[in-house]
Write a protein that holds these residues in place. Structure first.
Motif, PDB file in Angstrom:
ATOM      1  N   VAL A 103       0.827  -1.267  -0.012  1.00 21.78           N
ATOM      2  CA  VAL A 103      -0.029   0.024  -0.106  1.00 21.78           C
ATOM      3  C   VAL A 103       0.979   1.168   0.116  1.00 21.78           C
ATOM      4  O   VAL A 103       1.783   1.451   0.647  1.00 21.78           O
ATOM      5  N   GLN A 104       0.550   2.290  -0.990  1.00 23.71           N
ATOM      6  CA  GLN A 104       1.153   3.595  -0.779  1.00 23.71           C
ATOM      7  C   GLN A 104       0.310   4.582  -0.542  1.00 23.71           C
ATOM      8  O   GLN A 104      -0.721   4.654  -1.179  1.00 23.71           O
ATOM      9  N   VAL A 105       0.572   5.381   0.560  1.00 25.21           N
ATOM     10  CA  VAL A 105      -0.379   6.367   0.800  1.00 25.21           C
ATOM     11  C   VAL A 105       0.233   7.683   0.477  1.00 25.21           C
ATOM     12  O   VAL A 105       1.554   7.952   0.866  1.00 25.21           O
ATOM     13  N   MET A 106      -0.157   8.470  -0.175  1.00 22.42           N
ATOM     14  CA  MET A 106       0.454   9.829  -0.628  1.00 22.42           C
ATOM     15  C   MET A 106      -0.425  10.772  -0.320  1.00 22.42           C
ATOM     16  O   MET A 106      -1.674  10.961  -0.643  1.00 22.42           O
ATOM     17  N   SER A 107       0.115  12.055  -0.232  1.00 21.77           N
ATOM     18  CA  SER A 107      -0.384  13.492  -0.216  1.00 21.77           C
ATOM     19  C   SER A 107      -0.139  13.929  -1.677  1.00 21.77           C
ATOM     20  O   SER A 107       1.084  13.946  -2.037  1.00 21.77           O
ATOM     21  N   PHE A 108      -0.882  14.801  -1.625  1.00 18.21           N
ATOM     22  CA  PHE A 108      -0.720  15.713  -3.261  1.00 18.21           C
ATOM     23  C   PHE A 108      -1.539  16.805  -3.204  1.00 18.21           C
ATOM     24  O   PHE A 108      -2.570  17.186  -2.154  1.00 18.21           O
ATOM     25  N   GLY A 109      -1.011  17.935  -3.779  1.00 14.71           N
ATOM     26  CA  GLY A 109      -2.231  19.250  -3.969  1.00 14.71           C
ATOM     27  C   GLY A 109      -2.604  19.190  -5.264  1.00 14.71           C
ATOM     28  O   GLY A 109      -2.207  19.001  -6.329  1.00 14.71           O
ATOM     29  N   PHE A 110      -4.175  19.576  -5.236  1.00 12.02           N
ATOM     30  CA  PHE A 110      -4.811  19.638  -6.729  1.00 12.02           C
ATOM     31  C   PHE A 110      -4.380  20.580  -7.497  1.00 12.02           C
ATOM     32  O   PHE A 110      -4.458  20.626  -8.579  1.00 12.02           O
ATOM     33  N   ASP A 125      -5.121   4.590  -7.446  1.00 12.30           N
ATOM     34  CA  ASP A 125      -6.292   4.011  -7.427  1.00 12.30           C
ATOM     35  C   ASP A 125      -7.387   4.569  -6.839  1.00 12.30           C
ATOM     36  O   ASP A 125      -8.505   4.331  -7.143  1.00 12.30           O
ATOM     37  N   LEU A 126      -6.943   5.212  -5.590  1.00 12.92           N
ATOM     38  CA  LEU A 126      -8.193   5.855  -4.822  1.00 12.92           C
ATOM     39  C   LEU A 126      -7.864   7.238  -4.319  1.00 12.92           C
ATOM     40  O   LEU A 126      -6.699   7.556  -4.081  1.00 12.92           O
ATOM     41  N   VAL A 127      -8.682   8.165  -4.739  1.00 14.06           N
ATOM     42  CA  VAL A 127      -8.531   9.666  -4.627  1.00 14.06           C
ATOM     43  C   VAL A 127      -9.480  10.162  -3.524  1.00 14.06           C
ATOM     44  O   VAL A 127     -10.682   9.861  -4.007  1.00 14.06           O
ATOM     45  N   TRP A 128      -9.033  10.979  -2.669  1.00 16.49           N
ATOM     46  CA  TRP A 128      -9.849  11.553  -1.647  1.00 16.49           C
ATOM     47  C   TRP A 128      -9.423  12.880  -1.385  1.00 16.49           C
ATOM     48  O   TRP A 128      -8.339  13.414  -1.449  1.00 16.49           O
ATOM     49  N   ASP A 129     -10.401  13.769  -1.394  1.00 19.92           N
ATOM     50  CA  ASP A 129     -10.271  15.048  -1.283  1.00 19.92           C
ATOM     51  C   ASP A 129     -10.511  15.734  -0.002  1.00 19.92           C
ATOM     52  O   ASP A 129     -11.716  15.381   0.753  1.00 19.92           O
ATOM     53  N   VAL A 130      -9.614  16.310   0.902  1.00 18.00           N
ATOM     54  CA  VAL A 130      -9.790  16.550   2.394  1.00 18.00           C
ATOM     55  C   VAL A 130      -9.796  17.999   2.310  1.00 18.00           C
ATOM     56  O   VAL A 130      -9.625  18.793   3.525  1.00 18.00           O
ATOM     57  N   VAL A 142      -2.562   2.405  -4.540  1.00 17.57           N
ATOM     58  CA  VAL A 142      -2.084   3.718  -4.326  1.00 17.57           C
ATOM     59  C   VAL A 142      -3.428   4.591  -3.896  1.00 17.57           C
ATOM     60  O   VAL A 142      -4.236   4.759  -4.588  1.00 17.57           O
ATOM     61  N   ILE A 143      -3.119   4.985  -2.733  1.00 17.24           N
ATOM     62  CA  ILE A 143      -4.089   5.806  -1.993  1.00 17.24           C
ATOM     63  C   ILE A 143      -3.697   7.296  -1.933  1.00 17.24           C
ATOM     64  O   ILE A 143      -2.821   7.679  -1.248  1.00 17.24           O
ATOM     65  N   ALA A 144      -4.265   8.307  -2.601  1.00 23.43           N
ATOM     66  CA  ALA A 144      -3.980   9.492  -2.839  1.00 23.43           C
ATOM     67  C   ALA A 144      -4.905  10.215  -1.974  1.00 23.43           C
ATOM     68  O   ALA A 144      -6.281  10.298  -2.051  1.00 23.43           O
ATOM     69  N   ILE A 145      -4.347  11.224  -1.018  1.00 22.99           N
ATOM     70  CA  ILE A 145      -5.106  12.258  -0.305  1.00 22.99           C
ATOM     71  C   ILE A 145      -4.501  13.490  -0.751  1.00 22.99           C
ATOM     72  O   ILE A 145      -3.658  13.818  -0.624  1.00 22.99           O
TER      73      ILE A 145
END
Length: 291
Positions: A165-172, A181-186, A245-248
């Motif tokens: 599992v890779q959990v990554m943060s990013f800026g829109f 694989d999964l994108v969540w917007d906080v 890959v989980i992207a927050i």
């Protein structure tokens, strides 16, 4: 006394799943070798005999090597008691359909019809098939089903298919991660950017982390999201997926998304191999767009 090495010779019809099988054996901790000419089996086995570390070996031998023709006796001459021959097969209709889907040429009929190559290959491999220890017809099997059968027959329980599992943060504002694989917007959470004392910090800093987690709705979101992951990840694994890959995301990828990626990643580490990354944490561009 040295333990006997376990050796599996994977062979069979082209298109019947030898590549999938080799990958499965690799996941079970076997040393794997693809398309080894039968004429080299003796040398290969001698090399293994001198090895103190290699205990499980799987090698693919097939008709792509023209040395196979007329050299089948080499296999029986060098075959050990602990060597098993796994033969993968499928009917002509299924093999032709797979070649049509992949648009590949058959290795034994590069200038002819696929069916001609299949017929020629079946004749070449007839002797090996008759001596096979395990015969699997893959015609009605998916890749996942074939892997499951191979794990049931050959796994010693010390290895299972890896799942990372890779959990990554990013800026829109820097774009969506293409491999997520999964994108969540906080971005629904209060932005620490507007607090001057937090603006130049990131979600890796305790004051920002605490600020984000104490924001209204943050704890409820976290608890529900972890429940969702605990429900879905085992099902991804059972379907044969080997990575997730989980992207927050937040606006700039410095505060909210970083804090949540850290917490989610650390929570998942209890059950999975996890890597936490922060794609945009260093991209502190001067911009009117808030982070």
């Amino acid at each position: 006394m040295k333990n006997e090495q376990e050796i599996v010779i994977i062979t069979g019809m082209s298109g019947a799943g030898k590549t999938v099988a080799m990958q499965a054996f690799e996941d079970m901790g076997f040393l794997t070798t693809d398309n080894l000419p039968i004429a080299l089996l003796g040398q290969f086995f001698k090399m293994l005999q001198d090895s103190q570390s290699v205990q499980k070996v799987a090698l693919v031998v097939d008709a792509r090597s023209m040395e196979l023709l007329g050299s089948i006796d080499e296999m029986w001459k060098n075959k050990r008691a602990t060597t098993k021959i796994l033969f993968l097969d499928a009917n002509e209709q299924e093999l032709v359909a797979r070649y049509k889907e992949s648009r590949r040429q058959h290795p034994l009929a590069p200038d002819g019809r696929v069916l001609e190559g299949i017929e020629k290959e079946r004749n070449v491999l007839e002797g090996i098939k008759n001596h096979a220890d395990i015969l699997i017809n893959t015609g009605d099997l998916s890749n996942r089903q074939l892997r499951k059968i191979l794990f049931a027959k050959f796994s010693d329980g010390t290895h299972r298919a890896p799942f990372n599992v890779q959990v990554m943060s990013f800026g829109f504002k820097y774009g969506l991660p293409l491999d997520a694989d999964l994108v969540w917007d906080v971005r629904f959470l209060t932005n620490p950017f507007y607090d001057p004392s937090l603006r130049d910090l990131t979600g890796l800093d305790q004051p920002v982390y605490d600020y984000v987690m104490q924001t209204d709705g943050a704890e409820e979101f976290f608890q529900n999201y972890v429940k969702l992951l605990n429900l879905t990840i085992p099902r991804y694994i059972s379907e044969g997926k080997t990575s997730l890959v989980i992207a927050i995301g937040c606006t700039g990828g410095q505060h909210r998304s970083v804090a949540f990626a850290e917490r989610i990643g650390r929570t998942l580490e209890a059950n999975y191999q996890v890597r936490i990354t922060h794609r945009d944490i260093e991209l502190r561009k001067e911009s009117s767009v808030k982070s």
